[in-house]
Design a protein around this motif. Structure first.
Motif, PDB file in Angstrom:
ATOM      1  N   GLU A 388       0.838  -1.195   0.000  1.00 41.84           N
ATOM      2  CA  GLU A 388       0.000   0.000   0.000  1.00 41.84           C
ATOM      3  C   GLU A 388       0.876   1.249   0.000  1.00 41.84           C
ATOM      4  N   VAL A 389       0.453   2.260  -0.778  1.00 33.83           N
ATOM      5  CA  VAL A 389       1.149   3.540  -0.859  1.00 33.83           C
ATOM      6  C   VAL A 389       0.173   4.631  -0.451  1.00 33.83           C
ATOM      7  N   GLY A 390       0.642   5.600   0.339  1.00 31.69           N
ATOM      8  CA  GLY A 390      -0.235   6.700   0.747  1.00 31.69           C
ATOM      9  C   GLY A 390      -0.866   7.382  -0.456  1.00 31.69           C
ATOM     10  N   GLU A 391      -0.045   7.815  -1.403  1.00 33.10           N
ATOM     11  CA  GLU A 391      -0.528   8.384  -2.663  1.00 33.10           C
ATOM     12  C   GLU A 391       0.579   8.288  -3.697  1.00 33.10           C
ATOM     13  N   VAL A 392       0.196   7.971  -4.934  1.00 34.49           N
ATOM     14  CA  VAL A 392       1.149   7.853  -6.039  1.00 34.49           C
ATOM     15  C   VAL A 392       1.024   9.079  -6.926  1.00 34.49           C
ATOM     16  N   ARG A 393       2.138   9.788  -7.100  1.00 34.73           N
ATOM     17  CA  ARG A 393       2.174  10.940  -7.993  1.00 34.73           C
ATOM     18  C   ARG A 393       3.392  10.806  -8.913  1.00 34.73           C
ATOM     19  N   ASP A 394       3.205  10.128 -10.124  1.00 31.59           N
ATOM     20  CA  ASP A 394       1.897   9.918 -10.705  1.00 31.59           C
ATOM     21  C   ASP A 394       1.727   8.483 -11.188  1.00 31.59           C
ATOM     22  N   ARG A 395       2.819   7.736 -11.293  1.00 34.87           N
ATOM     23  CA  ARG A 395       2.730   6.378 -11.829  1.00 34.87           C
ATOM     24  C   ARG A 395       3.877   5.568 -11.250  1.00 34.87           C
ATOM     25  N   ALA A 396       3.552   4.386 -10.747  1.00 32.09           N
ATOM     26  CA  ALA A 396       4.572   3.521 -10.157  1.00 32.09           C
ATOM     27  C   ALA A 396       4.439   2.121 -10.740  1.00 32.09           C
ATOM     28  N   GLN A 397       5.485   1.678 -11.440  1.00 38.30           N
ATOM     29  CA  GLN A 397       5.542   0.293 -11.907  1.00 38.30           C
ATOM     30  C   GLN A 397       6.147  -0.558 -10.799  1.00 38.30           C
ATOM     31  N   VAL A 398       5.529  -1.697 -10.544  1.00 39.15           N
ATOM     32  CA  VAL A 398       5.922  -2.548  -9.424  1.00 39.15           C
ATOM     33  C   VAL A 398       6.613  -3.801  -9.966  1.00 39.15           C
ATOM     34  N   PHE A 399       7.841  -4.034  -9.498  1.00 37.03           N
ATOM     35  CA  PHE A 399       8.603  -5.221  -9.889  1.00 37.03           C
ATOM     36  C   PHE A 399       9.014  -5.983  -8.636  1.00 37.03           C
ATOM     37  N   LEU A 400       8.969  -7.307  -8.715  1.00 34.97           N
ATOM     38  CA  LEU A 400       9.406  -8.168  -7.620  1.00 34.97           C
ATOM     39  C   LEU A 400      10.416  -9.145  -8.186  1.00 34.97           C
ATOM     40  N   ASP A 401      11.644  -9.065  -7.671  1.00 36.86           N
ATOM     41  CA  ASP A 401      12.763  -9.863  -8.196  1.00 36.86           C
ATOM     42  C   ASP A 401      12.898  -9.705  -9.710  1.00 36.86           C
ATOM     43  N   GLY A 402      12.687  -8.476 -10.199  1.00 37.13           N
ATOM     44  CA  GLY A 402      12.855  -8.187 -11.612  1.00 37.13           C
ATOM     45  C   GLY A 402      11.675  -8.530 -12.482  1.00 37.13           C
ATOM     46  N   HIS A 403      10.610  -9.080 -11.899  1.00 39.63           N
ATOM     47  CA  HIS A 403       9.433  -9.458 -12.671  1.00 39.63           C
ATOM     48  C   HIS A 403       8.321  -8.437 -12.460  1.00 39.63           C
ATOM     49  N   PRO A 404       7.656  -7.989 -13.543  1.00 35.21           N
ATOM     50  CA  PRO A 404       6.578  -7.009 -13.373  1.00 35.21           C
ATOM     51  C   PRO A 404       5.375  -7.612 -12.666  1.00 35.21           C
ATOM     52  N   VAL A 405       4.860  -6.855 -11.694  1.00 33.59           N
ATOM     53  CA  VAL A 405       3.679  -7.274 -10.939  1.00 33.59           C
ATOM     54  C   VAL A 405       2.455  -6.468 -11.351  1.00 33.59           C
ATOM     55  N   GLY A 406       2.636  -5.190 -11.612  1.00 39.75           N
ATOM     56  CA  GLY A 406       1.525  -4.329 -11.996  1.00 39.75           C
ATOM     57  C   GLY A 406       1.932  -2.881 -11.944  1.00 39.75           C
ATOM     58  N   VAL A 407       0.946  -1.992 -12.107  1.00 40.96           N
ATOM     59  CA  VAL A 407       1.178  -0.550 -12.146  1.00 40.96           C
ATOM     60  C   VAL A 407       0.169   0.143 -11.248  1.00 40.96           C
ATOM     61  N   LEU A 408       0.643   1.090 -10.469  1.00 41.62           N
ATOM     62  CA  LEU A 408      -0.228   1.944  -9.653  1.00 41.62           C
ATOM     63  C   LEU A 408      -0.345   3.285 -10.358  1.00 41.62           C
ATOM     64  N   GLU A 409      -1.564   3.626 -10.782  1.00 43.72           N
ATOM     65  CA  GLU A 409      -1.816   4.843 -11.555  1.00 43.72           C
ATOM     66  C   GLU A 409      -2.561   5.865 -10.711  1.00 43.72           C
ATOM     67  N   ARG A 410      -2.019   7.053 -10.631  1.00 43.79           N
ATOM     68  CA  ARG A 410      -2.710   8.136  -9.927  1.00 43.79           C
ATOM     69  C   ARG A 410      -4.077   8.406 -10.545  1.00 43.79           C
ATOM     70  N   GLU A 411      -4.142   8.355 -11.873  1.00 43.91           N
ATOM     71  CA  GLU A 411      -5.383   8.654 -12.564  1.00 43.91           C
ATOM     72  C   GLU A 411      -6.517   7.727 -12.125  1.00 43.91           C
ATOM     73  N   ASN A 412      -6.153   6.495 -11.762  1.00 42.64           N
ATOM     74  CA  ASN A 412      -7.153   5.522 -11.311  1.00 42.64           C
ATOM     75  C   ASN A 412      -7.304   5.492  -9.793  1.00 42.64           C
ATOM     76  N   HIS A 413      -6.618   6.402  -9.098  1.00 42.43           N
ATOM     77  CA  HIS A 413      -6.609   6.438  -7.636  1.00 42.43           C
ATOM     78  C   HIS A 413      -6.064   5.128  -7.047  1.00 42.43           C
ATOM     79  N   ASP A 414      -5.153   4.471  -7.767  1.00 40.19           N
ATOM     80  CA  ASP A 414      -4.557   3.233  -7.274  1.00 40.19           C
ATOM     81  C   ASP A 414      -3.634   3.518  -6.104  1.00 40.19           C
TER      82      ASP A 414
END
Length: 574
Positions: A388-414
C-alpha cells in the motif's frame, strides 16, 4: 519610437485608435529556427501582434539561474516580431497556466517550508521579484516607446479563478513598474462577475478569456470595465488533449462566426492559440479536478497553424473574417509536402540506471531532484502480501525480483497492489507525468507520498536511483550492459535524411516513454493515445545520418522506429 496608451474607448497608437489583432505563439514550444516562419504566417493571417507567455520554470530550473539560450531566447523572439513589422504582448505571469508543467512555477520554489502559492507571502514574493527582474531586463528596452514591439504586459494570469489577494496583485503590478515597464498593464479573467472582480486591479485594464457567446461576454466585461477598449485576451479557438482522452477539435465555421462577432463589436483580440507547437521534453502540465489527467506532448490545439506550422482550414476562415475589418497581406499557395516515410531497426538496448543511494525514509521525487526514479527495498514476509502507498504521484511500476507485478496509476486512484509473495527485491519505478497547472494542487510534491506499507507494516531501508533523462542519449558511453527486459531501457537507431525537413515519429507500437533526435528530447509517448506520433522539427534534422534514442518504460511490441507522412493526433470521439 511610438506612444501606446489606453483611451476612453480604444487603444491609442501615437494618438490614433488601434485595434489589436493578436495571436498566441509561445517561443518555448517552437524550435527557434522556426520562429520567423510562424511569425510571418501570423502576419499573413492579418494579425498585427504576437502574444507570448514566459515560463519561469523553464528559464530557472534552479534558483539563481536564468537561462535565455536557444529555445528560451525571449529577446531574440521579440526582435523577430519587430523585424516582421508586428507588435508584441508579453505575459510573464509569474503563473501562466498554459497546460504547462506547474503553470510555469518552478518546483524548487515549493521546497521552502511555508512558501505561499500565488499570494502575498514573503518567500514567494522574494522569488518573484528575482524572476521579474530578469524577465523585465529583456522586455524593458523592447517596449514601443524605445522602438521595440511590446505594447502590453500582463499582471499574473486568470487570478480570479484562483484567489482574491489584491495586495498580491498590486505587488506584482508594482514590481513590473519598478522594472521599467511603462506600456499599459492588463489582467485577464473569464467573464464571470466573481472572477473579474477578484482578478481585476484598479488602474489596470481588465480583459477577458472566452471562445463563445462573444457579445454576452463582452457585455459582462464592460460592466466591470466602464471605459477603455474591450479585449478578449484569450479567444479560445481549440483545446488541449490529455492522455487517454480524445483529440479535441472545434468547428471552423463556429469559431470564425465567434471571431466575427467579437470584431464586429469593436473589440481587440488575441487568438489562443494561433500556433500551439509542442510540449517538448517533460514540459507538459496536467489537470486534477478529482481525477488526475496529464496533458499530451502535442500542443496542436486545433489552431490556425498545426503543430508543424502548416495552414489549416481555420487559418483561411479566420483570415477571411479579419479581412472584413482590416487589410490582410496577399497569400501565396503553400502546399504541404508529406514527410518522409521509412523505418529503421532499433538496436543496442541498454539498461538506464544511475547511482544507488541509501535512504532510511522514503524521499519524494522533489527531494531527489528527479522526474523519474527507482525505489528499491528487500521484503521478508510469509505468503502473498499487500503493498500500500499513501498516494502515487503519478505512476509507479511494481517489480518483484525483476518481474513485473503491476502498475499503480494516480489517474485511477490506485494505492494498493497484491504481491504474489512477500520475499525478495521490490522495485518501484516512479514517474512524474506532469505537474498540475490549474487549481489548488499547484506546487504539490511528486513521487510516493505518505509512505509505503507491506501488510500494514511500514517499509524502510530504501535505496533510490535517479534516472537522469538528460544523460539518456549518451547512455552507451557509460558502459551499461545490453539488456532486453523490464525497467527503463534505452534503444537507439540511426536514420538518414535529405536535409532539415520535418519528420513524424510513429509511436503506437511502443509502450510508454521518451524519444530524442540528435540529443533533443521530443517529448513523451504512450500507447494509450490519443497522440501516436511525435513531431520532429526540421531544424533538428541533419543531412545524412541522424541519431534517434528511445527510453522505453513498458514494453515495445515492435523494435522498429517508423517515420510516417503526417501527424496522428488521435480520434476526436472516444
Amino acid at each position: 519610437m511610438s506612444d501606446f496608451t489606453i483611451g476612453e474607448s480604444d487603444f491609442l497608437l501615437d494618438g490614433a485608435p488601434f485595434r489589436i489583432l493578436s495571436g498566441a505563439l509561445h517561443y518555448f514550444r517552437v524550435h527557434p529556427d522556426s520562429w520567423a516562419d510562424r511569425i510571418e504566417k501570423a502576419r499573413l493571417m492579418g494579425l498585427n501582434t504576437v502574444e507570448t507567455y514566459v515560463p519561469w520554470n523553464a528559464h530557472s530550473p534552479r534558483r539563481g539561474v536564468f537561462d535565455t539560450s536557444g529555445i528560451l531566447d525571449l529577446g531574440r523572439f521579440l526582435r523577430l516580431v519587430a523585424e516582421a513589422g508586428m507588435y508584441a504582448i508579453v505575459r510573464p505571469g509569474p503563473y501562466i497556466c498554459a497546460e504547462w508543467d506547474n503553470g510555469g512555477l518552478p518546483a524548487w520554489l515549493f521546497q521552502e517550508p511555508g512558501v505561499g502559492v500565488r499570494r502575498h507571502e514573503k518567500q514567494f514574493m522574494t522569488a518573484i521579484e528575482e524572476y521579474l527582474r530578469q524577465v523585465l531586463r529583456i522586455v524593458e528596452p523592447l517596449q514601443v516607446q524605445h522602438g521595440g514591439p511590446v505594447l502590453l504586459v500582463q499582471v499574473e494570469n486568470e487570478y480570479g479563478a484562483f484567489g482574491d489577494d489584491q495586495v498580491y496583485l498590486k505587488a506584482i503590478a508594482d514590481l513590473i513598474g519598478q522594472g521599467g515597464i511603462t506600456v499599459p498593464l492588463v489582467t485577464v479573467d473569464q467573464p464571470v462577475d466573481e472572477m473579474l472582480e477578484a482578478g481585476g486591479l484598479d488602474g489596470v485594464l481588465r480583459t477577458g478569456s472566452f471562445g463563445s457567446r462573444s457579445a454576452e461576454r463582452l457585455r459582462t466585461l464592460r460592466a466591470h470595465q466602464p471605459s477603455g477598449p474591450l479585449m478578449c485576451m484569450e479567444f479560445w479557438d481549440g483545446w488541449f488533449d490529455h492522455w487517454g482522452g480524445p483529440h479535441h477539435t472545434t468547428s471552423v465555421a463556429d469559431a470564425a462566426a465567434e471571431l466575427d462577432a467579437l470584431l464586429a463589436a469593436g473589440a481587440s483580440v488575441n487568438v489562443y492559440m494561433f500556433h500551439g507547437g509542442t510540449n517538448f521534453g517533460l514540459t507538459n502540465g496536467a489537470n486534477d479536478k478529482g481525477v488526475y489527467r496529464p496533458t499530451v506532448t502535442s500542443y496542436d490545439y486545433d489552431a490556425p497553424l498545426d503543430e508543424a506550422g502548416n495552414f489549416t482550414a481555420k487559418f483561411h476562415a479566420f483570415r477571411e473574417v479579419i479581412s472584413r475589418y482590416a487589410p490582410v497581406p496577399p497569400l501565396a499557395p503553400d502546399p504541404v509536402a508529406p514527410a518522409p516515410e521509412f523505418s529503421v531497426p532499433l538496436g543496442d538496448p541498454v539498461a538506464v540506471r544511475g547511482v544507488w543511494t541509501a535512504a532510511a525514509a522514503l524521499p519524494t521525487l522533489d527531494e531527489l531532484g528527479a522526474r523519474l526514479a527507482i525505489y528499491r527495498t528487500e521484503l521478508d514476509v510469509e505468503g502473498p502480501a499487500l503493498l500500500e502507498v499513501g498516494e502515487v504521484r503519478d505512476r509507479a511500476q511494481v517489480f518483484l525480483d525483476g518481474h513485473p507485478v503491476g502498475v499503480l496509476e494516480r489517474e485511477n486512484h490506485d494505492r494498493a497492489i497484491l504481491l504474489p509473495h512477500g520475499r525478495g527485491r521490490l522495485e518501484l519505478v516512479v514517474e512524474d507525468q506532469g505537474r498540475v497547472n490549474y487549481g489548488p494542487r499547484i506546487g504539490e510534491p511528486k513521487g510516493l507520498i505518505g509512505g509505503v506499507l507491506l501488510d500494514s507494516a511500514p517499509l524502510t531501508e530504501w535505496t533510490t536511483c535517479v534516472i537522469d533523462l538528460d544523460t539518456v542519449p549518451t547512455a552507451w558511453q557509460s558502459g551499461g550492459a545490453s539488456v532486453v527486459g523490464p525497467g527503463p531501457t534505452a534503444w537507439r537507431a540511426t536514420f538518414n535524411a535529405d536535409g532539415p525537413i520535418d519528420h513524424f515519429l510513429k509511436t503506437d507500437a511502443w509502450g510508454k516513454g521518451f524519444a530524442w533526435v540528435n540529443g533533443f528530447c521530443l517529448g513523451r509517448y504512450w500507447h494509450r493515445g490519443p497522440q501516436h506520433t511525435l513531431y520532429v522539427p526540421g531544424p533538428l534534422v541533419h543531412q545524412g545520418p541522424n541519431d534517434l534514442v528511445v527510453l522505453e518504460l513498458d514494453t515495445m511490441a515492435s523494435r522498429t522506429a517508423q517515420f510516417t507522412a503526417t501527424a496522428s493526433l488521435g480520434p476526436t470521439d472516444l
